[in-house]
Design an enzyme around this catalytic site. Structure first.
Site, mmCIF file in Angstrom:
data_model
loop_
_atom_site.group_PDB
_atom_site.id
_atom_site.type_symbol
_atom_site.label_atom_id
_atom_site.label_comp_id
_atom_site.label_asym_id
_atom_site.label_seq_id
_atom_site.Cartn_x
_atom_site.Cartn_y
_atom_site.Cartn_z
ATOM 1 N N THR A 174 -6.189 -3.341 2.657
ATOM 2 C CA THR A 174 -5.955 -3.246 1.211
ATOM 3 C C THR A 174 -7.149 -3.867 0.480
ATOM 4 O OG1 THR A 174 -3.639 -3.573 1.776
ATOM 5 C CG2 THR A 174 -4.202 -3.625 -0.559
ATOM 6 N N HIS B 215 -4.451 -12.463 1.674
ATOM 7 C CA HIS B 215 -5.510 -11.580 2.136
ATOM 8 C C HIS B 215 -6.710 -12.377 2.637
ATOM 9 C CE1 HIS B 215 -6.717 -7.422 2.755
ATOM 10 N NE2 HIS B 215 -7.893 -7.974 2.845
ATOM 11 N N HIS C 227 3.560 -4.007 6.557
ATOM 12 C CA HIS C 227 3.112 -2.954 5.626
ATOM 13 C C HIS C 227 3.258 -1.600 6.310
ATOM 14 C CE1 HIS C 227 -0.515 -1.369 3.012
ATOM 15 N NE2 HIS C 227 0.585 -0.664 2.849
ATOM 16 N N GLU D 125 5.798 -4.549 2.567
ATOM 17 C CA GLU D 125 4.645 -4.104 1.770
ATOM 18 C C GLU D 125 4.636 -2.593 1.719
ATOM 19 O OE1 GLU D 125 0.699 -5.302 2.678
ATOM 20 O OE2 GLU D 125 1.313 -7.360 2.923
ATOM 21 N N HIS E 269 -0.982 -6.330 12.617
ATOM 22 C CA HIS E 269 -2.030 -6.101 13.607
ATOM 23 C C HIS E 269 -1.569 -6.303 15.042
ATOM 24 C CE1 HIS E 269 -4.609 -4.852 10.549
ATOM 25 N NE2 HIS E 269 -4.460 -5.971 9.875
ATOM 26 N N ARG F 290 -0.582 3.812 10.390
ATOM 27 C CA ARG F 290 -1.630 3.439 11.349
ATOM 28 C C ARG F 290 -1.270 2.188 12.155
ATOM 29 N NH1 ARG F 290 -6.332 1.310 7.322
ATOM 30 N NH2 ARG F 290 -6.166 3.429 6.551
ATOM 31 N N ASN G 292 2.267 -11.976 8.625
ATOM 32 C CA ASN G 292 2.135 -10.514 8.624
ATOM 33 C C ASN G 292 1.852 -10.038 10.056
ATOM 34 O OD1 ASN G 292 0.753 -7.966 8.589
ATOM 35 N ND2 ASN G 292 0.537 -8.156 6.383
ATOM 36 N N ARG H 274 2.327 1.810 6.097
ATOM 37 C CA ARG H 274 1.366 2.642 5.362
ATOM 38 C C ARG H 274 1.762 4.109 5.459
ATOM 39 N NH1 ARG H 274 -3.890 -0.013 4.309
ATOM 40 N NH2 ARG H 274 -4.507 2.106 3.764
ATOM 41 N N GLU I 265 1.500 -11.454 -6.198
ATOM 42 C CA GLU I 265 0.713 -12.033 -5.113
ATOM 43 C C GLU I 265 -0.742 -11.854 -5.489
ATOM 44 O OE1 GLU I 265 1.928 -11.451 -1.069
ATOM 45 O OE2 GLU I 265 -0.152 -11.359 -0.372
HETATM 46 N N1 PXP Z 1 -0.802 -9.813 1.432
HETATM 47 C C1 PXP Z 1 -0.977 -8.495 1.170
HETATM 48 C C2 PXP Z 1 -0.356 -7.934 -0.048
HETATM 49 C C3 PXP Z 1 -1.698 -7.676 2.063
HETATM 50 O O1 PXP Z 1 -1.859 -6.364 1.789
HETATM 51 C C4 PXP Z 1 -2.212 -8.245 3.253
HETATM 52 C C5 PXP Z 1 -2.935 -7.377 4.224
HETATM 53 O O2 PXP Z 1 -2.102 -6.428 4.732
HETATM 54 C C6 PXP Z 1 -1.977 -9.599 3.476
HETATM 55 C C7 PXP Z 1 -1.293 -10.369 2.541
HETATM 56 C C8 PXP Z 1 -2.430 -10.271 4.717
HETATM 57 O O3 PXP Z 1 -3.818 -10.237 4.797
HETATM 58 P P1 PXP Z 1 -4.529 -10.673 6.129
HETATM 59 O O4 PXP Z 1 -4.022 -9.778 7.215
HETATM 60 O O5 PXP Z 1 -5.977 -10.487 5.828
HETATM 61 O O6 PXP Z 1 -4.157 -12.119 6.369
#
Ligand code: PXP
Length: 246
Positions: A105, A194, A47, A74, A14, A53, A11, A49, A155
């Site tokens: 989330t 997550h 994602h 996402e 960030h 952001r 992901n 949003r 998930e």
């Molecule tokens: N899976 C989903 C559905 C999420 O919403 C997120 C966070 O955006 C992640 C995985 C990844 O989580 P993390 O960034 O904490 O590894």
């Protein structure tokens, strides 16, 4: 006996968070995604949003155009996101709950409460050729409702497990074990995500039904000190070692 290899979805949200701290174009989440792809990511997650952001519309457009591995988009179950998904056609979508004030989330989607809205929503995504995953807590009733509404995958939210300690962590890990087993028993592909990090990933990797992990914040954090390639390789090794213990 070791079960199948777990796919790693990286992901890149960030990377965009850091970029947006200064505006402009640097660092670029698409560049990071291409590096992740080159060093072994099986997919990329982003994602978009409602408040934009971190990831922006142009990032998603470029990810769809430039990646060879699948993009997991996402999205909240809004009309706006449905239009974007139908236009860009990512390989897969993951429907997540979205609250304006949350930092990330916070919990799983309430599939049971949103049943009426989600049924048609999932059908429309699937008609557009996009596979659908629902991000839910490891709860049997939510998993069953996901199956009934036509989701291809679920998930399971690993946040409660990651944040817990001691007895509570054992309890939360058991919820993931039971949730993954139940998903498998009703033919739902099951993913996890997550908050996963080096410390917590191995135990989840030992749960044989999990086919994919989506990991972001920790890997991007590690990339600051050791680089994205080393962070992905180390996570990959821990996932493989955990799965070998299944
Ligand atoms: N899976 C989903 C559905 C999420 O919403 C997120 C966070 O955006 C992640 C995985 C990844 O989580 P993390 O960034 O904490 O590894």
């Amino acid at each position: 006996m070791a079960a199948n290899r777990i796919r790693l979805g990286v992901n890149v949200d960030h990377v965009a968070t850091v970029r947006n701290a200064r505006g402009g174009f640097y660092p670029d989440p698409v560049d990071a995604a291409l590096v992740a792809q080159k060093v072994g990511a099986d997919g990329i997650t982003a994602h978009l949003r409602e408040d934009r952001r971190h990831i922006k519309d142009s990032d998603v457009e470029r990810l769809v155009a430039e990646l060879d591995v699948p993009l997991n988009f996402e999205m909240a179950a809004t009309d706006e996101m449905l239009l974007i998904a139908a236009r860009l056609k990512p390989a897969s979508s993951c429907i997540v709950p979205e609250k304006r004030a949350e930092l990330t989330t916070e919990g799983g989607l309430d599939v049971i409460g949103g049943r009426k809205h989600l049924k048609g929503y999932i059908a429309t995504l699937k008609e557009a050729g996009i596979s659908v995953s629902l991000f839910i807590d490891p709860d049997e009733a939510q998993i069953q409702a996901s199956k009934e509404l036509g989701a291809d995958k679920v998930e399971l939210h690993t946040g409660a497990y990651v944040e817990a300690s001691g007895e509570e962590r054992v309890f939360e890990l058991n919820r993931l074990i039971e949730g993954a087993a139940y998903s498998g028993s009703i033919d739902l592909e099951v993913h996890a995500g997550h908050g996963l990090n080096y410390e917590t990933v191995s135990a989840v990797a030992q749960i044989p039904e999990f086919a994919e992990f989506n990991i972001g914040h920790f890997l991007i954090g590690e990339a600051i000190s050791v680089g994205l390639e080393e962070a992905i390789h180390k996570m990959r090794d821990l996932m493989d070692a955990g799965r070998a213990n299944t």
